[in-house]
Design an enzyme around this catalytic site. Structure first.
Site, mmCIF file in Angstrom:
data_model
loop_
_atom_site.group_PDB
_atom_site.id
_atom_site.type_symbol
_atom_site.label_atom_id
_atom_site.label_comp_id
_atom_site.label_asym_id
_atom_site.label_seq_id
_atom_site.Cartn_x
_atom_site.Cartn_y
_atom_site.Cartn_z
ATOM 1 C CB SER A 20 -0.859 -0.016 1.263
ATOM 2 O OG SER A 20 -1.283 1.283 1.565
ATOM 3 C CB SER A 21 0.676 4.540 -1.651
ATOM 4 O OG SER A 21 -0.663 4.824 -1.349
ATOM 5 C CB CYS A 22 -0.008 3.423 4.103
ATOM 6 S SG CYS A 22 -1.680 3.832 3.787
ATOM 7 C CE LYS B 225 -1.152 -4.317 3.491
ATOM 8 N NZ LYS B 225 -1.578 -5.369 2.598
ATOM 9 C CG HIS C 84 -10.255 3.498 2.198
ATOM 10 N ND1 HIS C 84 -10.174 2.235 1.705
ATOM 11 C CD2 HIS C 84 -9.282 3.600 3.122
ATOM 12 C CE1 HIS C 84 -9.186 1.594 2.296
ATOM 13 N NE2 HIS C 84 -8.624 2.394 3.165
ATOM 14 C CE1 TYR D 170 -3.430 -1.913 5.597
ATOM 15 C CE2 TYR D 170 -2.547 0.140 4.720
ATOM 16 C CZ TYR D 170 -3.233 -1.043 4.536
ATOM 17 O OH TYR D 170 -3.720 -1.356 3.295
HETATM 18 N N1 LIG Z 1 -8.578 -0.432 -0.443
HETATM 19 C C1 LIG Z 1 -7.531 0.304 -0.740
HETATM 20 O O1 LIG Z 1 -7.614 1.526 -0.919
HETATM 21 C C2 LIG Z 1 -6.180 -0.332 -0.876
HETATM 22 C C3 LIG Z 1 -5.108 0.464 -1.319
HETATM 23 C C4 LIG Z 1 -3.846 -0.114 -1.438
HETATM 24 C C5 LIG Z 1 -3.678 -1.431 -1.102
HETATM 25 N N2 LIG Z 1 -4.729 -2.182 -0.672
HETATM 26 C C6 LIG Z 1 -4.469 -3.561 -0.287
HETATM 27 O O2 LIG Z 1 -5.332 -4.421 -1.006
HETATM 28 C C7 LIG Z 1 -5.670 -5.539 -0.203
HETATM 29 C C8 LIG Z 1 -7.183 -5.694 -0.187
HETATM 30 O O3 LIG Z 1 -7.792 -4.518 0.294
HETATM 31 P P1 LIG Z 1 -9.388 -4.343 0.257
HETATM 32 O O4 LIG Z 1 -9.639 -2.898 0.153
HETATM 33 O O5 LIG Z 1 -9.976 -5.293 -0.699
HETATM 34 O O6 LIG Z 1 -9.782 -4.757 1.745
HETATM 35 P P2 LIG Z 1 -11.157 -5.401 2.254
HETATM 36 O O7 LIG Z 1 -12.288 -5.012 1.373
HETATM 37 O O8 LIG Z 1 -11.269 -5.074 3.688
HETATM 38 O O9 LIG Z 1 -10.930 -6.952 2.079
HETATM 39 C C9 LIG Z 1 -10.008 -7.636 2.851
HETATM 40 C C10 LIG Z 1 -10.239 -9.112 2.641
HETATM 41 O O10 LIG Z 1 -9.295 -9.838 3.441
HETATM 42 C C11 LIG Z 1 -9.989 -10.867 4.102
HETATM 43 N N3 LIG Z 1 -9.306 -11.287 5.319
HETATM 44 C C12 LIG Z 1 -8.746 -10.491 6.251
HETATM 45 N N4 LIG Z 1 -8.232 -11.250 7.250
HETATM 46 C C13 LIG Z 1 -8.486 -12.541 6.912
HETATM 47 C C14 LIG Z 1 -8.224 -13.782 7.535
HETATM 48 N N5 LIG Z 1 -7.588 -13.867 8.718
HETATM 49 N N6 LIG Z 1 -8.614 -14.909 6.886
HETATM 50 C C15 LIG Z 1 -9.275 -14.849 5.698
HETATM 51 N N7 LIG Z 1 -9.543 -13.698 5.068
HETATM 52 C C16 LIG Z 1 -9.154 -12.558 5.679
HETATM 53 C C17 LIG Z 1 -11.336 -10.251 4.391
HETATM 54 O O11 LIG Z 1 -12.249 -11.265 4.739
HETATM 55 P P3 LIG Z 1 -13.608 -10.892 5.557
HETATM 56 O O12 LIG Z 1 -14.509 -10.308 4.507
HETATM 57 O O13 LIG Z 1 -14.056 -12.170 6.120
HETATM 58 O O14 LIG Z 1 -13.197 -9.883 6.609
HETATM 59 C C18 LIG Z 1 -11.620 -9.578 3.071
HETATM 60 O O15 LIG Z 1 -12.076 -10.515 2.125
HETATM 61 C C19 LIG Z 1 -5.046 -5.292 1.167
HETATM 62 O O16 LIG Z 1 -3.813 -5.963 1.230
HETATM 63 C C20 LIG Z 1 -4.785 -3.796 1.167
HETATM 64 O O17 LIG Z 1 -3.707 -3.456 1.989
HETATM 65 C C21 LIG Z 1 -5.987 -1.662 -0.558
#
Ligand SMILES: NC(=O)c1ccc[n+]([C@@H]2O[C@H](COP(=O)([O-])OP(=O)(O)OC[C@H]3O[C@@H](n4cnc5c(N)ncnc54)[C@H](OP(=O)(O)O)[C@@H]3O)[C@@H](O)[C@H]2O)c1
Length: 304
Positions: A103-105, A136, A176, A132
């Site tokens: 992540s860009s964080c 990462k 967000h 966080y």
């Molecule tokens: N969203 C952004 O703006 C953004 C930006 C940069 C990078 N990212 C990266 O992209 C990735 C996905 O982000 P997202 O926005 O899609 O987040 P999200 O919507 O919160 O989804 C996270 C997913 O991870 C699953 N998860 C978390 N802990 C788990 C565990 N112990 N076992 C099984 N599943 C687990 C969650 O399952 P549940 O549904 O059961 O909780 C959910 O399906 C992350 O690595 C994040 O750092 C996101």
């Protein structure tokens, strides 16, 4: 190609699965109930049974600024646990290719924009999301060490900028910026409010990419994995002020009122824009315009 997509039920995961190019792949995307990634032995068992060709690691605890400020320990420990489990299990089971989502964080908060991949671990982290960010960075370094030490294993990391789109979280503290704005502005319209409150003075700048574009990127990265750099930013390459995001959402929803800025509230880094030179060189750029992306996201919001 058999792909194990962690976080398949999350925002990034669901946008990846619903992308048209997903059909080329045999995607394994177990829910948390089917496979809890905090259970290392469970992950090993899953990998041994299913033998994926590649892992896309897109699971984690993700949230907005308020959630990150209130629970740095939770963000650190949950993401470290899941990251270590997936990366270590992949190594032990001999899965030769892995794409880890950073992540860009993770970038220092005192750098000149745009943020280049070489700047990781060269300065202080933004305090509002330090837990966080540390988790990462650890996962990225694990991937680097493994790729360096074991020639048969290629574990790479991508660093997406902020992402928004359908399947986002709109209503709780995890929301967000863009989904939170959509919810606030929509509520203002339906309740007839003339003003919408904004944290900060609206001048901080953010880079938000449409989640469908990231989904498309991930499938292209699977197809062209060998040429993917070890660490690569995946972003828009340009940013907008928070005020501009409010204005863009207001134009889509039809809100004509005023914004009430509250400079006493935290907004995190003043600017956080990634350098996209590597991804352009690799031959990829996102193609969804902001208004078009907000329209699609708002349609999803209204369907909830
Ligand atoms: N969203 C952004 O703006 C953004 C930006 C940069 C990078 N990212 C990266 O992209 C990735 C996905 O982000 P997202 O926005 O899609 O987040 P999200 O919507 O919160 O989804 C996270 C997913 O991870 C699953 N998860 C978390 N802990 C788990 C565990 N112990 N076992 C099984 N599943 C687990 C969650 O399952 P549940 O549904 O059961 O909780 C959910 O399906 C992350 O690595 C994040 O750092 C996101």
């Amino acid at each position: 190609m058999r792909v194990f997509l962690t976080g398949a039920s999350g925002m990034v995961g669901r946008n990846a699965k619903s992308h048209e190019n997903a059909r080329q792949f045999d995607i394994l995307g177990p829910t948390r109930q089917e496979l809890d990634l905090s259970d290392f032995e469970g992950v090993v068992k899953f990998l041994k049974k299913n033998k994926p060709d590649i892992i896309i690691h897109a699971a984690g605890k993700v949230g907005g600024i308020k959630a990150n400020i209130e629970d740095p320990y939770g963000f650190l420990i949950e993401n470290i646990t899941v990251g270590i489990n997936i990366i270590r299990a992949a190594k032990e089971c001999g899965v030769s290719r892995l794409i880890n989502l950073g992540s860009s964080c993770i970038y220092p908060n005192d750098r000149i924009i745009p943020l280049r991949e070489t700047e990781i671990l060269t300065g202080p982290l933004e305090p509002t999301n330090e837990g966080y960010a540390l988790s990462k960075i650890l996962a990225i370094r694990m991937c680097d060490y493994i790729s360096d030490q074991f020639s048969e294993l290629n574990f790479k990391s991508i660093i997406p900028c902020n992402i928004y789109g359908p399947f986002d979280k709109f209503r709780d503290d995890s929301a967000h910026l863009i989904p939170a704005i959509i919810h606030k502005v929509h509520q203002a319209v339906i309740s007839g409010n003339e003003t919408v409150k904004v944290w900060g003075d609206g001048s901080a700048r953010r880079e938000f990419m449409f989640a469908g574009d990231l989904g498309g990127f991930l499938w292209e990265a699977c197809n062209r994995f060998d040429s993917l750099p070890q660490i690569m930013n995946v972003g828009l390459g340009h940013d907008y002020t928070i005020k501009e995001y409010y204005e863009a959402v207001s134009s889509v929803i039809g809100f004509n009122g005023q914004f009430e800025f509250d400079p006493s509230q935290p907004t995190g880094m003043k600017r956080k824009l990634t350098c996209t030179k590597q991804s352009i060189k690799w031959g990829w750029t996102p193609n969804t315009e902001l208004i078009q992306g907000i329209k699609q996201t708002y349609e999803y919001y209204k369907s909830l």
